[in-house]
Design an enzyme around this catalytic site. Structure first.
Site, PDB file in Angstrom:
ATOM      1  N   PHE A 183      27.431  52.602  53.204  1.00 34.58           N
ATOM      2  CA  PHE A 183      26.731  51.241  53.094  1.00 34.58           C
ATOM      3  C   PHE A 183      27.110  50.079  54.480  1.00 34.58           C
ATOM      4  N   ILE A 184      27.470  50.040  54.908  1.00 35.22           N
ATOM      5  CA  ILE A 184      27.837  49.355  56.214  1.00 35.22           C
ATOM      6  C   ILE A 184      27.209  49.941  56.986  1.00 35.22           C
TER       7      ILE A 184
ATOM      8  N   THR B   3      30.416  61.840  50.067  1.00 40.38           N
ATOM      9  CA  THR B   3      31.196  61.301  49.145  1.00 40.38           C
ATOM     10  C   THR B   3      30.707  60.972  48.564  1.00 40.38           C
TER      11      THR B   3
ATOM     12  N   ALA C 137      33.978  55.958  58.435  1.00 39.23           N
ATOM     13  CA  ALA C 137      34.639  56.497  57.141  1.00 39.23           C
ATOM     14  C   ALA C 137      36.064  56.186  55.883  1.00 39.23           C
TER      15      ALA C 137
ATOM     16  N   THR D  57      39.535  45.878  57.405  1.00 42.07           N
ATOM     17  CA  THR D  57      39.172  45.212  56.769  1.00 42.07           C
ATOM     18  C   THR D  57      39.881  43.761  56.895  1.00 42.07           C
TER      19      THR D  57
ATOM     20  N   GLU E 183      41.789  42.225  54.438  1.00 36.10           N
ATOM     21  CA  GLU E 183      42.516  42.960  53.274  1.00 36.10           C
ATOM     22  C   GLU E 183      44.058  42.754  53.940  1.00 36.10           C
TER      23      GLU E 183
ATOM     24  N   TYR F 267      44.479  50.611  48.994  1.00 32.34           N
ATOM     25  CA  TYR F 267      43.160  50.890  49.911  1.00 32.34           C
ATOM     26  C   TYR F 267      43.813  49.515  51.029  1.00 32.34           C
TER      27      TYR F 267
ATOM     28  N   SER G  23      46.442  51.236  53.204  1.00 27.62           N
ATOM     29  CA  SER G  23      46.350  52.546  54.139  1.00 27.62           C
ATOM     30  C   SER G  23      45.523  51.562  55.198  1.00 27.62           C
ATOM     31  N   LYS G  24      44.388  51.124  54.879  1.00 27.19           N
ATOM     32  CA  LYS G  24      43.674  50.881  56.295  1.00 27.19           C
ATOM     33  C   LYS G  24      44.695  50.083  57.246  1.00 27.19           C
TER      34      LYS G  24
ATOM     35  N   LEU H 136      30.999  43.910  43.098  1.00 30.36           N
ATOM     36  CA  LEU H 136      31.123  43.136  42.597  1.00 30.36           C
ATOM     37  C   LEU H 136      29.916  42.834  42.599  1.00 30.36           C
TER      38      LEU H 136
ATOM     39  N   ASP I 217      42.348  41.513  34.469  1.00 23.28           N
ATOM     40  CA  ASP I 217      42.811  41.030  35.984  1.00 23.28           C
ATOM     41  C   ASP I 217      43.199  42.118  36.777  1.00 23.28           C
TER      42      ASP I 217
ATOM     43  N   TYR J 214      35.986  49.884  32.979  1.00 24.73           N
ATOM     44  CA  TYR J 214      35.875  48.812  32.021  1.00 24.73           C
ATOM     45  C   TYR J 214      35.772  49.220  30.380  1.00 24.73           C
TER      46      TYR J 214
HETATM   47  P1  NAD Z   1      31.228  53.372  51.648  1.00 28.30           P
HETATM   48  O1  NAD Z   1      33.093  53.604  50.702  1.00 28.30           O
HETATM   49  O2  NAD Z   1      30.078  52.371  51.191  1.00 28.30           O
HETATM   50  O3  NAD Z   1      31.360  54.162  52.759  1.00 28.30           O
HETATM   51  C1  NAD Z   1      31.582  54.628  53.008  1.00 28.30           C
HETATM   52  C2  NAD Z   1      31.153  56.479  53.671  1.00 28.30           C
HETATM   53  O4  NAD Z   1      32.370  57.404  54.580  1.00 28.30           O
HETATM   54  C3  NAD Z   1      30.485  56.850  53.183  1.00 28.30           C
HETATM   55  O5  NAD Z   1      28.709  57.615  53.242  1.00 28.30           O
HETATM   56  C4  NAD Z   1      31.633  58.745  52.845  1.00 28.30           C
HETATM   57  O6  NAD Z   1      30.783  60.021  52.293  1.00 28.30           O
HETATM   58  C5  NAD Z   1      31.747  58.653  54.020  1.00 28.30           C
HETATM   59  N1  NAD Z   1      33.134  59.013  54.030  1.00 28.30           N
HETATM   60  C6  NAD Z   1      34.504  58.852  52.785  1.00 28.30           C
HETATM   61  N2  NAD Z   1      35.365  60.260  53.066  1.00 28.30           N
HETATM   62  C7  NAD Z   1      34.917  61.318  54.265  1.00 28.30           C
HETATM   63  C8  NAD Z   1      35.695  61.390  55.306  1.00 28.30           C
HETATM   64  N3  NAD Z   1      36.244  62.109  54.336  1.00 28.30           N
HETATM   65  N4  NAD Z   1      34.826  62.522  56.197  1.00 28.30           N
HETATM   66  C9  NAD Z   1      33.763  62.231  56.242  1.00 28.30           C
HETATM   67  N5  NAD Z   1      33.035  60.898  55.604  1.00 28.30           N
HETATM   68  C10 NAD Z   1      33.952  60.392  54.767  1.00 28.30           C
HETATM   69  O7  NAD Z   1      32.345  51.960  52.659  1.00 28.30           O
HETATM   70  P2  NAD Z   1      31.225  51.238  53.412  1.00 28.30           P
HETATM   71  O8  NAD Z   1      31.742  49.912  52.077  1.00 28.30           O
HETATM   72  O9  NAD Z   1      30.520  51.214  53.823  1.00 28.30           O
HETATM   73  O10 NAD Z   1      32.689  50.062  54.242  1.00 28.30           O
HETATM   74  C11 NAD Z   1      32.792  51.050  55.594  1.00 28.30           C
HETATM   75  C12 NAD Z   1      34.128  51.228  56.203  1.00 28.30           C
HETATM   76  O11 NAD Z   1      34.319  49.329  56.095  1.00 28.30           O
HETATM   77  C13 NAD Z   1      35.042  51.709  55.734  1.00 28.30           C
HETATM   78  O12 NAD Z   1      36.101  51.801  56.923  1.00 28.30           O
HETATM   79  C14 NAD Z   1      36.212  49.768  55.283  1.00 28.30           C
HETATM   80  O13 NAD Z   1      37.301  49.632  54.765  1.00 28.30           O
HETATM   81  C15 NAD Z   1      35.560  48.476  56.138  1.00 28.30           C
HETATM   82  N6  NAD Z   1      35.244  47.676  56.141  1.00 28.30           N
HETATM   83  C16 NAD Z   1      34.353  47.535  54.111  1.00 28.30           C
HETATM   84  C17 NAD Z   1      34.145  45.992  53.856  1.00 28.30           C
HETATM   85  C18 NAD Z   1      33.080  45.522  52.934  1.00 28.30           C
HETATM   86  O14 NAD Z   1      33.155  44.733  52.613  1.00 28.30           O
HETATM   87  N7  NAD Z   1      32.798  47.027  52.164  1.00 28.30           N
HETATM   88  C19 NAD Z   1      34.597  45.230  55.243  1.00 28.30           C
HETATM   89  C20 NAD Z   1      35.426  45.722  56.015  1.00 28.30           C
HETATM   90  C21 NAD Z   1      35.231  46.583  55.939  1.00 28.30           C
HETATM   91  O1  DAU Z   2      37.664  41.664  52.479  1.00 30.64           O
HETATM   92  C1  DAU Z   2      36.573  43.140  52.929  1.00 30.64           C
HETATM   93  C2  DAU Z   2      37.174  44.087  51.480  1.00 30.64           C
HETATM   94  O2  DAU Z   2      36.034  44.028  50.775  1.00 30.64           O
HETATM   95  C3  DAU Z   2      36.688  45.320  51.982  1.00 30.64           C
HETATM   96  O3  DAU Z   2      37.897  46.046  52.879  1.00 30.64           O
HETATM   97  C4  DAU Z   2      36.489  46.328  50.875  1.00 30.64           C
HETATM   98  O4  DAU Z   2      36.116  47.824  50.974  1.00 30.64           O
HETATM   99  C5  DAU Z   2      35.178  45.836  49.682  1.00 30.64           C
HETATM  100  O5  DAU Z   2      35.643  46.693  48.523  1.00 30.64           O
HETATM  101  C6  DAU Z   2      35.728  44.448  49.722  1.00 30.64           C
HETATM  102  O6  DAU Z   2      36.743  44.340  48.234  1.00 30.64           O
HETATM  103  P1  DAU Z   2      37.003  43.100  47.545  1.00 30.64           P
HETATM  104  O7  DAU Z   2      38.244  44.034  46.350  1.00 30.64           O
HETATM  105  O8  DAU Z   2      37.578  41.930  47.281  1.00 30.64           O
HETATM  106  O9  DAU Z   2      35.344  43.687  46.997  1.00 30.64           O
HETATM  107  P2  DAU Z   2      35.276  43.534  45.113  1.00 30.64           P
HETATM  108  O10 DAU Z   2      33.439  43.479  45.438  1.00 30.64           O
HETATM  109  O11 DAU Z   2      35.661  45.094  44.523  1.00 30.64           O
HETATM  110  O12 DAU Z   2      35.514  42.387  44.451  1.00 30.64           O
HETATM  111  C7  DAU Z   2      35.146  41.010  44.871  1.00 30.64           C
HETATM  112  C8  DAU Z   2      35.934  40.110  44.232  1.00 30.64           C
HETATM  113  O13 DAU Z   2      35.227  40.149  42.687  1.00 30.64           O
HETATM  114  C9  DAU Z   2      37.570  40.882  43.494  1.00 30.64           C
HETATM  115  O14 DAU Z   2      37.816  39.336  43.828  1.00 30.64           O
HETATM  116  C10 DAU Z   2      37.965  41.011  42.932  1.00 30.64           C
HETATM  117  C11 DAU Z   2      36.586  40.709  41.372  1.00 30.64           C
HETATM  118  N1  DAU Z   2      35.715  41.657  41.011  1.00 30.64           N
HETATM  119  C12 DAU Z   2      35.416  42.890  40.941  1.00 30.64           C
HETATM  120  C13 DAU Z   2      34.617  44.273  39.907  1.00 30.64           C
HETATM  121  C14 DAU Z   2      34.466  45.343  41.039  1.00 30.64           C
HETATM  122  C15 DAU Z   2      35.592  41.239  39.840  1.00 30.64           C
HETATM  123  O15 DAU Z   2      35.718  39.574  39.254  1.00 30.64           O
HETATM  124  N2  DAU Z   2      34.552  42.328  38.279  1.00 30.64           N
HETATM  125  C16 DAU Z   2      34.791  43.028  39.043  1.00 30.64           C
HETATM  126  O16 DAU Z   2      33.874  44.055  37.592  1.00 30.64           O
END
Ligand code: NAD
Ligand code: DAU
Length: 348
Positions: free
Chosen positions: A12-13, A37, A83, A131, A133, A156, A159-160, A196, A286, A347
């Site tokens: 995604f990002i 993945t 990644a 993150t 988190e 999660y 690990s981060k 979400l 929850d 779910y």
């Molecule tokens: P994502 O799950 O959409 O993408 C993760 C990518 O990493 C995928 O393309 C996957 O194929 C690749 N990957 C996974 N395991 C791998 C491996 N072993 N070797 C090589 N590639 C691998 O994640 P995202 O939401 O885009 O998040 C990207 C980064 O940003 C992560 O490090 C996440 O912790 C961080 N982050 C995400 C958010 C968010 O809101 N999504 C917010 C803050 C930080």
């Molecule tokens: O804060 C940064 C983080 O944001 C990133 O590091 C993570 O990679 C990213 O997945 C995200 O984590 P969250 O757990 O906050 O995101 P998620 O979209 O899973 O959930 C957002 C909120 O919504 C959380 O409070 C849980 C709630 N939720 C989520 C899902 C999937 C629901 O209520 N229902 C749902 O079905």
């Protein structure tokens, strides 16, 4: 030509970061290193895949032999490391995968960079994307700053947090030129529909229940994904070595309010009677250890490097919903196969 390896560039990002760097820096060679993945999708990068300065390497960051080969071949000056296993709910059902990829994978990447860069560090940079988190959970008041103590609560975030500590350890112990950022929740195009906002959009589209965990009062700070990519650009180029920068949208929403907002936007875009999608909202059990509130103080980044979020939430949420409706083929591809099995297990 400067070479930058972006790990997780098919996610995604990562895909937004790859697109930004490929188009903004034609003088750079961008190597997207991704295992593909379930979360990695090269369809995210269709528009840049033929760019002369873009290359893709399918590889696993937990495989030091593959990393060694890629560093030898491309001799990168920079690494932007995204990644990861990124979904909290999956970390609850399968924590080991998160330790392997997020902790061990990061350590292998650090080791490989150190081995290849040796003492020639003046033009090198290892950027670790993390993150908010890692800071744990806030009460009704306060913001996470870069000084907030780490207090991760899910597999999660643990690990981060561990990966952040290893990155700093490589800076202090081996003088690897690192920089880190900790960002809040991203949203926008190409978000995998286990998270979400895209899950809600997809379920409204298909008239399925909208699962809200617990009382729906948990708070997240939402940032437009392209604003995160812009922050990564500025931190990669101008951030001080050894420093950490918080990134946030200054855009807090209670989950229930956000889901209702998405319902209203979707009703409008789909031409459904106002209020009809709200009837799909369903409270479900929850998430274990569900963090109550995240909120970010990004003043260090704003004051030092001049970055600020540009997209207002109302516009960004509508733009996101519109993107998913205009890209139903992308969505259908993504939700086929293993996602269906995951959804059934999560779910019931
Ligand atoms: P994502 O799950 O959409 O993408 C993760 C990518 O990493 C995928 O393309 C996957 O194929 C690749 N990957 C996974 N395991 C791998 C491996 N072993 N070797 C090589 N590639 C691998 O994640 P995202 O939401 O885009 O998040 C990207 C980064 O940003 C992560 O490090 C996440 O912790 C961080 N982050 C995400 C958010 C968010 O809101 N999504 C917010 C803050 C930080
Ligand atoms: O804060 C940064 C983080 O944001 C990133 O590091 C993570 O990679 C990213 O997945 C995200 O984590 P969250 O757990 O906050 O995101 P998620 O979209 O899973 O959930 C957002 C909120 O919504 C959380 O409070 C849980 C709630 N939720 C989520 C899902 C999937 C629901 O209520 N229902 C749902 O079905």
């Amino acid at each position: 030509m400067k070479t930058v390896i972006i790990t997780g560039g098919a996610g995604f990002i990562g895909s937004h970061v790859v697109r930004l760097f490929v188009s903004k820096y034609p003088q750079y060679r961008i190597v997207n290193l991704d295992l593909l993945t379930y979360a990695g999708n090269l369809e995210n990068l269709r528009d840049v895949e033929n760019a002369p300065n873009y290359l893709f390497e399918k590889a696993d960051i937990t495989d030091p032999v593959a990393l060694d080969r890629i560093f030898s071949q491309y001799q990168p000056q920079g690494v932007i490391h995204l990644a990861a296993e990124s979904h909290v709910d999956r970390s609850i059902s399968n924590p080991v995968a998160f330790v392997e990829t997020n902790v061990l994978g990061t350590v292998h990447l650090l080791n490989t960079a150190r081995k290849h860069w040796g003492n020639d560090l003046s033009d090198k940079r290892f950027y670790h994307v993390s993150t908010d988190e890692v800071y744990g959970s806030l009460g009704d008041e306060g913001l996470f700053t870069e000084e907030t103590s780490y207090d991760p609560r899910s597999p999660y975030s643990a690990s981060k947090a561990a990966s952040d500590h290893f990155v700093r350890a490589w800076y202090h112990t081996y003088h690897l030129p690192v920089v880190l950022s900790n960002c809040s929740n991203n949203y926008g195009p190409n978000h995998f529909p286990e998270k979400l906002i895209p899950l809600i959009i997809n379920n409204i589209r298909t008239n399925k229940p909208l699962p809200v965990y617990g009382d729906g009062q948990n708070v997240r700070d939402w940032l437009w994904v392209k604003d995160h990519a812009a922050a990564i650009d500025v931190i990669f180029h101008k951030g001080r070595v050894g420093e950490t920068y918080n990134i946030g949208g200054n855009n807090e929403w209670k989950n229930l309010d956000l889901v209702q907002q998405m319902c209203d936007i979707m009703d409008d875009l789909l031409g459904r009677p106002a209020g009809s999608s709200r009837s799909l909202i369903t409270f479900v059990k929850d998430r274990p250890g569900h963090d109550r509130r995240y909120a970010i103080d990004s003043s260090k980044l704003q004051n030092e490097l001049g970055w600020a979020p540009t997209v207002k939430s109302g516009e960004g949420f509508r733009e996101t919903a519109r993107w998913y409706l205009e890209n139903e083929k992308w969505l259908e591809h993504v939700i086929s196969g293993t996602y269906q099995q995951y959804y059934a297990e999560q779910y019931q």
